[in-house]
Motif scaffolding. Structure first.
Motif, PDB file in Angstrom:
ATOM      1  N   THR A   1      -9.362  27.266  33.528  1.00  0.00           N
ATOM      2  CA  THR A   1      -9.394  25.590  33.652  1.00  0.00           C
ATOM      3  C   THR A   1      -7.896  25.198  33.970  1.00  0.00           C
ATOM      4  OG1 THR A   1      -8.689  25.529  31.130  1.00  0.00           O
ATOM      5  CG2 THR A   1     -11.140  25.374  31.745  1.00  0.00           C
ATOM      6  N   GLY A   2      -6.743  25.701  33.630  1.00  0.00           N
ATOM      7  CA  GLY A   2      -5.436  25.510  33.537  1.00  0.00           C
ATOM      8  C   GLY A   2      -5.182  24.370  32.358  1.00  0.00           C
ATOM      9  N   MET A   3      -5.895  24.411  31.441  1.00  0.00           N
ATOM     10  CA  MET A   3      -5.620  23.738  30.419  1.00  0.00           C
ATOM     11  C   MET A   3      -5.193  24.341  28.896  1.00  0.00           C
ATOM     12  SD  MET A   3      -8.933  21.156  30.774  1.00  0.00           S
ATOM     13  CE  MET A   3      -9.081  20.408  32.356  1.00  0.00           C
ATOM     14  N   GLY A   4      -4.471  25.372  29.110  1.00  0.00           N
ATOM     15  CA  GLY A   4      -3.998  26.094  27.916  1.00  0.00           C
ATOM     16  C   GLY A   4      -5.046  27.182  27.391  1.00  0.00           C
ATOM     17  N   GLU A   5      -4.550  27.803  26.241  1.00  0.00           N
ATOM     18  CA  GLU A   5      -5.175  29.062  25.781  1.00  0.00           C
ATOM     19  C   GLU A   5      -6.151  28.624  24.618  1.00  0.00           C
ATOM     20  OE1 GLU A   5      -2.843  32.334  25.098  1.00  0.00           O
ATOM     21  OE2 GLU A   5      -2.021  32.318  27.366  1.00  0.00           O
ATOM     22  N   ASP A   6      -6.015  27.352  24.389  1.00  0.00           N
ATOM     23  CA  ASP A   6      -6.885  27.179  22.923  1.00  0.00           C
ATOM     24  C   ASP A   6      -8.250  26.429  23.454  1.00  0.00           C
ATOM     25  OD1 ASP A   6      -8.126  25.147  20.904  1.00  0.00           O
ATOM     26  OD2 ASP A   6      -6.743  25.847  19.762  1.00  0.00           O
ATOM     27  N   ILE A   7      -9.492  27.347  23.260  1.00  0.00           N
ATOM     28  CA  ILE A   7     -10.851  27.032  23.506  1.00  0.00           C
ATOM     29  C   ILE A   7     -11.298  25.521  23.233  1.00  0.00           C
ATOM     30  CG2 ILE A   7     -11.191  29.568  23.625  1.00  0.00           C
ATOM     31  CD1 ILE A   7     -13.383  29.141  21.257  1.00  0.00           C
ATOM     32  N   ASN A   8     -10.702  25.328  22.036  1.00  0.00           N
ATOM     33  CA  ASN A   8     -11.233  23.961  21.833  1.00  0.00           C
ATOM     34  C   ASN A   8     -10.705  22.906  22.617  1.00  0.00           C
ATOM     35  OD1 ASN A   8     -12.480  24.349  18.979  1.00  0.00           O
ATOM     36  ND2 ASN A   8     -10.521  24.918  18.387  1.00  0.00           N
ATOM     37  N   THR A   9      -9.546  22.926  23.278  1.00  0.00           N
ATOM     38  CA  THR A   9      -9.309  21.985  24.301  1.00  0.00           C
ATOM     39  C   THR A   9     -10.246  22.306  25.650  1.00  0.00           C
ATOM     40  OG1 THR A   9      -6.958  22.159  23.912  1.00  0.00           O
ATOM     41  CG2 THR A   9      -7.504  21.371  26.034  1.00  0.00           C
ATOM     42  N   HIS A  10     -10.486  23.504  26.002  1.00  0.00           N
ATOM     43  CA  HIS A  10     -11.651  23.445  27.035  1.00  0.00           C
ATOM     44  C   HIS A  10     -12.967  22.861  26.846  1.00  0.00           C
ATOM     45  CE1 HIS A  10      -9.476  27.912  27.427  1.00  0.00           C
ATOM     46  NE2 HIS A  10      -8.657  27.026  27.730  1.00  0.00           N
ATOM     47  N   ASP A  11     -13.370  23.390  25.565  1.00  0.00           N
ATOM     48  CA  ASP A  11     -14.591  22.299  25.074  1.00  0.00           C
ATOM     49  C   ASP A  11     -14.309  20.997  25.250  1.00  0.00           C
ATOM     50  OD1 ASP A  11     -15.963  24.841  24.889  1.00  0.00           O
ATOM     51  OD2 ASP A  11     -15.624  25.172  22.755  1.00  0.00           O
ATOM     52  N   GLN A  12     -13.530  20.628  24.578  1.00  0.00           N
ATOM     53  CA  GLN A  12     -13.250  19.068  24.641  1.00  0.00           C
ATOM     54  C   GLN A  12     -13.182  18.575  25.914  1.00  0.00           C
ATOM     55  OE1 GLN A  12     -10.759  17.688  21.552  1.00  0.00           O
ATOM     56  NE2 GLN A  12     -10.722  15.559  22.429  1.00  0.00           N
TER      57      GLN A  12
ATOM     58  N   ALA B   1      -5.921  11.065  27.694  1.00  0.00           N
ATOM     59  CA  ALA B   1      -4.822  10.561  27.915  1.00  0.00           C
ATOM     60  C   ALA B   1      -3.649  11.239  28.854  1.00  0.00           C
ATOM     61  CB  ALA B   1      -4.286   9.887  26.623  1.00  0.00           C
ATOM     62  N   ASN B   2      -3.618  12.464  28.402  1.00  0.00           N
ATOM     63  CA  ASN B   2      -2.782  13.281  29.109  1.00  0.00           C
ATOM     64  C   ASN B   2      -3.241  14.434  29.916  1.00  0.00           C
ATOM     65  OD1 ASN B   2      -3.227  15.212  27.127  1.00  0.00           O
ATOM     66  ND2 ASN B   2      -1.610  14.943  25.701  1.00  0.00           N
ATOM     67  N   GLU B   3      -4.352  14.119  30.534  1.00  0.00           N
ATOM     68  CA  GLU B   3      -5.301  15.103  31.445  1.00  0.00           C
ATOM     69  C   GLU B   3      -5.398  16.266  30.802  1.00  0.00           C
ATOM     70  OE1 GLU B   3      -3.098  14.750  34.961  1.00  0.00           O
ATOM     71  OE2 GLU B   3      -4.728  13.424  35.808  1.00  0.00           O
ATOM     72  N   TYR B   4      -5.492  16.757  29.349  1.00  0.00           N
ATOM     73  CA  TYR B   4      -5.508  17.689  28.724  1.00  0.00           C
ATOM     74  C   TYR B   4      -4.648  18.805  29.194  1.00  0.00           C
ATOM     75  CZ  TYR B   4     -10.258  15.342  27.983  1.00  0.00           C
ATOM     76  OH  TYR B   4     -11.245  14.358  27.702  1.00  0.00           O
TER      77      TYR B   4
END
Length: 454
Positions: free
Chosen positions: A334-345, A318-321
């Motif tokens: 990825t440009g999606m922060g440093e939490d690898i769970n976000t990357h995997d998701q 919903a918020n483009e991760y």
């Protein structure tokens, strides 16, 4: 190339499906014990396409029963905890944790109806901060004596997170060693004192090289996969120099978990539990082989990423991760922060709710994924033929470990070295980690650790 029918067979989990029949032969981690904290320990649970209610009675006993009341099907997740059970607010029928109907108070005096009615109940047990349930027919197999179950509570921590896609594609990230060099790439290495509780942020065992550096600079691992009595062992080898090789050993715990190293002293055992065909939870136990786990710190770190009460990711579709082009250009791959769970998701959800495997082209780095799919298909066939699949019989009780490592080794004796390193770490664990069957002959032991062999 996979057919659409085969993809359905691998991904469907509901009652009456081959995959559902297989997964119901194993203990499922359906909730965290933390979810029952508070004045009203009642939680709705959806798993394998079915709805249940989990509760703790006044005596502290855990129960998991079907969510629909056996009387007229209303929602027992709104039930009243009283008088030794869970009472339906519709007509007051009262159910014990084992499903027995204790009272039907609206019936005439002397009615014996409650003796003829039961809510369907399921075996449950609490281990390492997680409530496990057996949702199948017949006798439940024992849980193996894996490290996450052997270690004391002081050395474990449990958490979970919701993923909006099929369970299998979520699991397959964890047995894909190549993706970490890209999906989890950081362009700068962080400070060592900020690495606690974060995967890939510390240094490898026996080295001062940050894992972020190793993954970034050596992106072509040689991957070896071998069958084990618990599933698969996956070894990723990154040759740092002629003299040194980075060795990362991870494991598939069949059918839906993996065990991977998080740091030099901690491992992650992580299940992927289907909510239904298009959603799943990752449920993890972090196990320390050294100091007790700082649970408050670990929980606070993860609550920055996940929102209660349903453990929904704060960065999501919903918020483009949280995608930031400037960050992608300079800080993370990825440009999606440093939490690898976000990357995997992002990686697994972007494949669609159920990945269309008829369109994929597997590569050499996907050999563990291909091997696991073969295991799944053989196990489904075994269940259909009335045989016990892997890890679903009494023999599971004797399984220990498994071994994981993330460290540097001499290139000429890397295999002996990692086995010896695992043995040393287990021997030093303050909670008495059981030794593993990782035999080394005398020459290999001396090559791996000359001083220890003297």
């Amino acid at each position: 190339m996979m057919s659409a029918a085969m993809n359905e067979r691998l991904t469907q989990v509901g009652p009456g499906t081959p995959g559902g029949a297989l997964l119901r032969r194993y203990w499922q981690p359906v909730a965290l014990l933390d979810e029952l904290d508070g004045p009203r320990p009642v939680r709705p649970v959806r798993a394998l396409g079915e709805d249940f209610v989990l509760f703790r009675d006044e005596a502290g006993n855990l129960g998991l029963i079907d969510r629909g009341c056996p009387h007229r099907g209303v929602d027992l997740a709104y039930g009243r905890l009283e008088d030794g059970g869970l009472r339906c607010p519709f007509h007051g029928w009262l159910f014990a944790t084992d499903g027995r109907c204790l009272e039907t108070p609206a019936e005439p005096e002397g009615s014996t109806l409650c003796h003829r009615v039961r809510a369907r109940a399921y075996p449950v047990q609490a281990r390492a901060g997680i409530v496990f349930a057996y949702l199948g027919e017949g006798e439940a197999p024992p849980l193996p004596a894996f490290d996450c179950f052997v270690a004391p509570d002081s050395h474990t921590f449990a958490f979970k997170g919701l993923i909006e896609c099929n369970w299998l594609q979520a699991l397959e990230v964890g047995i894909d060693p190549a993706h970490a060099s890209f999906l989890h790439r950081f362009f700068e290495d962080g400070e060592a004192d900020a690495a606690y509780g974060k995967q890939f942020r510390g240094a490898s065992d026996g080295s001062d090289l940050p894992m972020t550096y190793v993954l970034r600079e050596f992106p072509r691992p040689r991957i070896e996969v071998e069958g084990t009595d618990y599933g698969l062992r996956v070894t990723a080898l990154r040759r740092i120099s002629d003299a040194t090789t980075h060795v990362r050993v991870t494991n598939l715990l069949f059918p839906q978990a993996f065990v991977i190293p998080m740091s030099a002293e901690m491992t992650i055992t992580q299940w992927h539990v289907p909510v239904d065909d298009t959603r799943c939870y990752w449920v993890a136990i972090f196990t320390s082989f050294a100091a007790p786990v700082d649970r408050a710190r670990m929980r606070a770190q993860r609550l920055e990423t996940y929102a209660l009460p349903d453990y929904v990711a704060r960065r999501n579709r919903a918020n483009e991760y949280g995608f930031d082009p400037a960050e992608q250009a300079s800080r993370t791959y990825t440009g999606m922060g440093e939490d690898i769970n976000t990357h995997d998701q992002w990686a697994v959800e972007s494949q669609g709710a159920i990945q269309d495997r008829t369109r994929e082209h597997l590569a050499s780095t996907d050999r563990a994924i291909a091997a696991n799919r073969r295991l799944l298909l053989r196990a489904m066939a075994a269940v259909e033929e009335g045989r016990a699949p892997l890890l679903a019989d009494a023999g599971a009780a004797g399984l220990t470990g498994p071994a994981t490592i993330d460290g540097m080794a001499p290139s000429e004796s890397w295999e002996a070295h990692w086995r010896a390193a695992v043995a040393r770490r287990r021997a030093a664990a303050p909670w008495g980690a059981p030794p593993l069957d990782l035999p080394l002959d005398a020459a290999a032991a001396r090559a791996a650790d000359p001083q220890a062999a003297e």
